[in-house]
Motif scaffolding. Sequence first.
Motif, PDB file in Angstrom:
ATOM      1  N   PHE A 131      -5.829  73.479 126.233  1.00 31.96           N
ATOM      2  CA  PHE A 131      -6.212  74.772 125.681  1.00 31.96           C
ATOM      3  C   PHE A 131      -6.164  74.700 124.160  1.00 31.96           C
ATOM      4  CE2 PHE A 131      -4.938  75.839 129.973  1.00 31.96           C
ATOM      5  CZ  PHE A 131      -5.907  76.763 130.344  1.00 31.96           C
ATOM      6  N   SER A 132      -7.271  75.050 123.529  1.00 27.84           N
ATOM      7  CA  SER A 132      -7.367  74.948 122.071  1.00 27.84           C
ATOM      8  C   SER A 132      -6.847  76.187 121.360  1.00 27.84           C
ATOM      9  CB  SER A 132      -8.828  74.696 121.665  1.00 27.84           C
ATOM     10  OG  SER A 132      -9.672  75.718 122.181  1.00 27.84           O
ATOM     11  N   THR A 133      -6.582  77.232 122.116  1.00 39.47           N
ATOM     12  CA  THR A 133      -5.973  78.432 121.540  1.00 39.47           C
ATOM     13  C   THR A 133      -4.746  78.798 122.358  1.00 39.47           C
ATOM     14  OG1 THR A 133      -7.409  79.864 122.873  1.00 39.47           O
ATOM     15  CG2 THR A 133      -8.149  79.346 120.639  1.00 39.47           C
ATOM     16  N   GLU A 134      -3.838  79.493 121.749  1.00 38.27           N
ATOM     17  CA  GLU A 134      -2.595  79.857 122.419  1.00 38.27           C
ATOM     18  C   GLU A 134      -2.868  80.812 123.577  1.00 38.27           C
ATOM     19  OE1 GLU A 134       1.757  81.873 121.366  1.00 38.27           O
ATOM     20  OE2 GLU A 134       0.170  81.751 119.861  1.00 38.27           O
ATOM     21  N   ARG A 135      -2.217  80.549 124.700  1.00 34.48           N
ATOM     22  CA  ARG A 135      -2.354  81.435 125.852  1.00 34.48           C
ATOM     23  C   ARG A 135      -1.387  82.602 125.695  1.00 34.48           C
ATOM     24  NH1 ARG A 135      -2.180  78.039 131.330  1.00 34.48           N
ATOM     25  NH2 ARG A 135      -2.945  80.033 132.121  1.00 34.48           N
ATOM     26  N   MET A 136      -1.936  83.797 125.783  1.00 34.60           N
ATOM     27  CA  MET A 136      -1.110  84.986 125.604  1.00 34.60           C
ATOM     28  C   MET A 136      -0.179  85.168 126.794  1.00 34.60           C
ATOM     29  SD  MET A 136      -2.332  88.914 124.863  1.00 34.60           S
ATOM     30  CE  MET A 136      -3.142  88.413 123.346  1.00 34.60           C
ATOM     31  N   ALA A 137       1.063  85.489 126.515  1.00 34.83           N
ATOM     32  CA  ALA A 137       2.033  85.739 127.579  1.00 34.83           C
ATOM     33  C   ALA A 137       1.622  86.975 128.371  1.00 34.83           C
ATOM     34  CB  ALA A 137       3.423  85.932 126.988  1.00 34.83           C
ATOM     35  N   VAL A 138       1.893  86.946 129.672  1.00 36.94           N
ATOM     36  CA  VAL A 138       1.481  88.046 130.550  1.00 36.94           C
ATOM     37  C   VAL A 138       2.038  89.377 130.071  1.00 36.94           C
ATOM     38  CG1 VAL A 138       1.640  88.963 132.895  1.00 36.94           C
ATOM     39  CG2 VAL A 138       1.285  86.519 132.545  1.00 36.94           C
ATOM     40  N   GLU A 139       3.297  89.366 129.619  1.00 36.75           N
ATOM     41  CA  GLU A 139       3.925  90.628 129.208  1.00 36.75           C
ATOM     42  C   GLU A 139       3.288  91.218 127.948  1.00 36.75           C
ATOM     43  OE1 GLU A 139       6.608  87.159 127.897  1.00 36.75           O
ATOM     44  OE2 GLU A 139       5.462  87.777 129.670  1.00 36.75           O
ATOM     45  N   ASN A 140       2.487  90.406 127.244  1.00 43.83           N
ATOM     46  CA  ASN A 140       1.841  90.903 126.023  1.00 43.83           C
ATOM     47  C   ASN A 140       0.408  91.368 126.250  1.00 43.83           C
ATOM     48  OD1 ASN A 140       4.127  90.334 124.493  1.00 43.83           O
ATOM     49  ND2 ASN A 140       3.469  88.229 124.084  1.00 43.83           N
ATOM     50  N   ILE A 141      -0.059  91.231 127.485  1.00 45.16           N
ATOM     51  CA  ILE A 141      -1.427  91.643 127.801  1.00 45.16           C
ATOM     52  C   ILE A 141      -1.448  93.136 128.118  1.00 45.16           C
ATOM     53  CG2 ILE A 141      -3.356  91.362 129.394  1.00 45.16           C
ATOM     54  CD1 ILE A 141      -2.495  88.483 129.782  1.00 45.16           C
ATOM     55  N   ARG A 142      -2.321  93.844 127.471  1.00 39.35           N
ATOM     56  CA  ARG A 142      -2.443  95.286 127.680  1.00 39.35           C
ATOM     57  C   ARG A 142      -3.882  95.636 128.049  1.00 39.35           C
ATOM     58  NH1 ARG A 142       2.111  94.602 127.760  1.00 39.35           N
ATOM     59  NH2 ARG A 142       3.826  95.529 126.555  1.00 39.35           N
ATOM     60  N   LEU A 143      -4.023  96.403 129.110  1.00 38.51           N
ATOM     61  CA  LEU A 143      -5.338  96.888 129.523  1.00 38.51           C
ATOM     62  C   LEU A 143      -5.319  98.410 129.491  1.00 38.51           C
ATOM     63  CD1 LEU A 143      -6.507  94.750 132.586  1.00 38.51           C
ATOM     64  CD2 LEU A 143      -7.587  94.893 130.359  1.00 38.51           C
ATOM     65  N   SER A 144      -6.286  98.979 128.817  1.00 37.00           N
ATOM     66  CA  SER A 144      -6.362 100.436 128.787  1.00 37.00           C
ATOM     67  C   SER A 144      -6.767 100.934 130.171  1.00 37.00           C
ATOM     68  CB  SER A 144      -7.397 100.889 127.758  1.00 37.00           C
ATOM     69  OG  SER A 144      -8.702 100.517 128.174  1.00 37.00           O
TER      70      SER A 144
END
Length: 231
Positions: free
Chosen positions: A96-109
Motif C-alpha cells: 500500500f502506497s498510502t497509509e491505511r486509515m484505522a477503522v475507528e477513524n472512519i466516519r460516514l455521514s
Amino acid sequence: MFILTEPIYTPSKIHIPLNKEQLYKFQVANAYYDVFLKVLLRSYSGLFDDFAKINEDELARKLGLKTEEVVKILQKLDSIDVVKYIPQKNKPQIIFSTERMAVENIRLSPENYATRKKIAETKLKAIINYATSRNKCRSQLLLEYFSDFNVKRCGTCDICLERNKIEANEIEFSRVVDKIKPILKKQEMDINDILNALPEIPKEKVTSVLRWLEDQNKIVRLNDRLFKWKI
C-alpha cells in the motif's frame, strides 16, 4: 493506492509478545512445548523485541522433527498468542502506497451511509433476481443491470432452452404473458376464458405458453381447471 510486486521470497518470521516471566510460566504449565521453545530461543535472538527471521528446516533438524511438524507447532503457538508467526512467502506482494486509515477513524455521514446501503441493496436484489428468475433470458438480465436494454435473447441459457421448446415467437410469448399475468393475479381463469382473451393468437401457441408457465411454476392450476398466477 497499492502496488503489486513481482514474486518475492520473504523468510518466515517469529516474535514472542510475552515477557520472559510469562513465557516461563507457559513452559512450566505446558511441558509439551518446553523443549521446542528452548531450542527456538537458543537459535534466534531478539525474539522478545521484534520479529526475527527463522528457518523451519533448521529448527526441524535441531529438534529431530519434520518441517511440517515444526510449522504445525508454530501455528498452534500463534493461535494461542504465545508467538506471532508469519510463514515464508514466495508470491507477489501488495504494497500500500498510502497509509491505511484505522477503522475507528472512519466516519460516514448518515446520508452517505444511506446511499451506500441503497446501492448495496439494489445489487443484492439484482443478484437474487438473476438467480431466481424463471422467465427471462439470463443474458438479458445481466446486460439490463448495466443499462443495456436493447438485446435479444441469447438462445443458449437454461431459460432460453426451455423457451425454445415453445412453438411461439418472442412477440407472441410476451403478448400472452403480458396479457394474462395481470388478469390471473386478480382472478382465476379456465383455459377457455384465457383463449377468448387472446383471439389474435393461435390457440395452440397460447396453450404452449401456459404449459411452459406452469412447468416453470409461474402459474398454478386449481382443481385441475382454473389457472392462477403464483405470487
